[in-house]
Design a protein around this motif. Structure first.
Motif, mmCIF file in Angstrom:
data_model
loop_
_atom_site.group_PDB
_atom_site.id
_atom_site.type_symbol
_atom_site.label_atom_id
_atom_site.label_comp_id
_atom_site.label_asym_id
_atom_site.label_seq_id
_atom_site.Cartn_x
_atom_site.Cartn_y
_atom_site.Cartn_z
ATOM 1 N N PHE A 1 0.854 -1.189 0.000
ATOM 2 C CA PHE A 1 0.000 0.000 0.000
ATOM 3 C C PHE A 1 0.888 1.237 0.000
ATOM 4 C CE2 PHE A 1 -2.269 3.460 2.066
ATOM 5 C CZ PHE A 1 -3.439 3.498 1.323
ATOM 6 N N GLY A 2 0.627 2.168 -0.944
ATOM 7 C CA GLY A 2 1.443 3.368 -0.989
ATOM 8 C C GLY A 2 0.957 4.369 -2.008
ATOM 9 N N LEU A 3 1.887 5.192 -2.493
ATOM 10 C CA LEU A 3 1.587 6.272 -3.429
ATOM 11 C C LEU A 3 2.390 6.093 -4.713
ATOM 12 C CD1 LEU A 3 1.691 9.312 -0.975
ATOM 13 C CD2 LEU A 3 -0.353 8.152 -1.864
ATOM 14 N N ASN A 4 1.802 6.535 -5.825
ATOM 15 C CA ASN A 4 2.444 6.481 -7.135
ATOM 16 C C ASN A 4 2.336 7.833 -7.825
ATOM 17 O OD1 ASN A 4 1.451 6.216 -10.237
ATOM 18 N ND2 ASN A 4 3.243 4.939 -9.880
ATOM 19 N N VAL A 5 3.411 8.253 -8.487
ATOM 20 C CA VAL A 5 3.363 9.420 -9.380
ATOM 21 C C VAL A 5 3.888 8.976 -10.735
ATOM 22 C CG1 VAL A 5 3.519 11.198 -7.615
ATOM 23 C CG2 VAL A 5 5.613 10.191 -8.515
ATOM 24 N N THR A 6 3.265 9.475 -11.804
ATOM 25 C CA THR A 6 3.591 9.031 -13.163
ATOM 26 C C THR A 6 3.654 10.226 -14.099
ATOM 27 O OG1 THR A 6 2.531 6.890 -12.800
ATOM 28 C CG2 THR A 6 2.869 7.565 -15.074
#
Length: 291
Positions: free
Chosen positions: A184-189
């Motif tokens: 579980f976490g955060l993503n930037v693209t």
């Protein structure tokens, strides 16, 4: 958007690194070390949002509304060093592999598919079963609905059907059992074609990462090597030589403010020569000669 020929370079380097890592069996002085690489299959669900970086996303589009919608589904395969090996003790839980993803955006952007290389590792151990990890993805995204003077004239974000794909994740990894992790976490693209074709403002997104991983050949249901002493470091100097090439379009602004795009494309080529000093197992730094 600045021209970025390094996309091609990074992809080539990663492609070369994967088979080299896979073919090398790390040596180990630990009698408990196995000779089997640890394999994992990962699935990620990424509900997210588009970052509003220009007027097209803020409402200047055929829907006449702010574009927020981003839903992604990703399937990945990765491998890591055998448990107990010297490589596993130095580079805790480092893994690398390949992946494919599908994103659902607004109709003027499309529902593109991404194929990519990936690499990740543990940043910190929070308990025997919980760790803070990172992961980066680098690849290509296909199937956009790009700018078209007649059919899609407002979409100045994506100017080609294929773009580069760059993603970064920061996530918590919980070892649920010997074979299963929950993430579980955060993503930037970031999506962009590096000015190989205009227009190219690029698209940026942020999302949650909710996923699970199934492991093959993993023997321990807990984080290993949390407090082990590291093998000695050879403080030597290494030399990297990098060659790269790409193409891009060029344009300029007229005196009346109108933008003019020059016809055709232009080649870009260069090199980097880097002598670097090894400070420890994880850090090398030095000077770079660029041309």
């Amino acid at each position: 958007m600045k021209t970025t020929p390094y996309y091609i370079l990074w992809a080539l380097l990663a492609l070369l690194a994967l088979p080299m890592s896979a073919q090398t069996e790390p040596e180990s002085s630990d009698s408990s070390a196995t000779r089997h690489f640890v394999h994992q299959l990962m699935f990620d669900y990424r509900p997210g949002a588009i970052l509003h970086t220009n007027d097209f996303l803020r409402g200047k589009n055929p829907e006449v509304r702010t574009m927020n919608h981003d839903m992604g589904y990703y399937l990945k395969y990765a491998f890591s060093a055998p448990e107990g090996s010297e490589q596993a003790r130095i580079y805790h839980d480092t893994y690398q592999g390949i992946g494919i993803g599908w994103n659902e955006f607004n109709p003027q952007l499309g529902n593109p598919v991404s194929v990519f290389l990936l690499q990740g590792a543990r940043i910190a151990s929070l308990s025997n079963r919980l760790a803070l990890n990172y992961e980066w993805n680098l690849g290509l995204t296909f199937g956009w609905k790009p700018y078209d003077e007649i059919d899609n004239p407002d979409n100045k974000l994506i100017g080609s059907r294929v773009t580069a794909y760059i993603g970064f994740d920061l996530y918590l990894r919980w070892i649920a059992s010997r074979h299963v992790d929950l993430n579980f976490g955060l993503n930037v693209t970031h999506y962009s074609n590096g000015n190989t074709q205009f227009p190219n403002l690029g698209l940026n997104t942020a999302a949650l990462r909710i996923g699970a991983a199934y492991y093959i050949n993993r023997h321990s249901p807990r984080l290993l090597y949390r407090h082990e002493a590291m093998p000695p470091v050879s403080h030597d100097i290494t030399y990297d030589l990098i060659l790269y090439g790409a193409w891009h379009q060029r344009g300029y602004y007229m005196s009346d403010g109108e933008a003019y795009i020059l016809p055709g494309t232009y080649a870009v080529a260069g090199f980097n020569f880097n002598p670097m000093y090894r400070f420890n197992h994880w850090l090398k730094a030095g000077l770079s000669l660029d041309g």
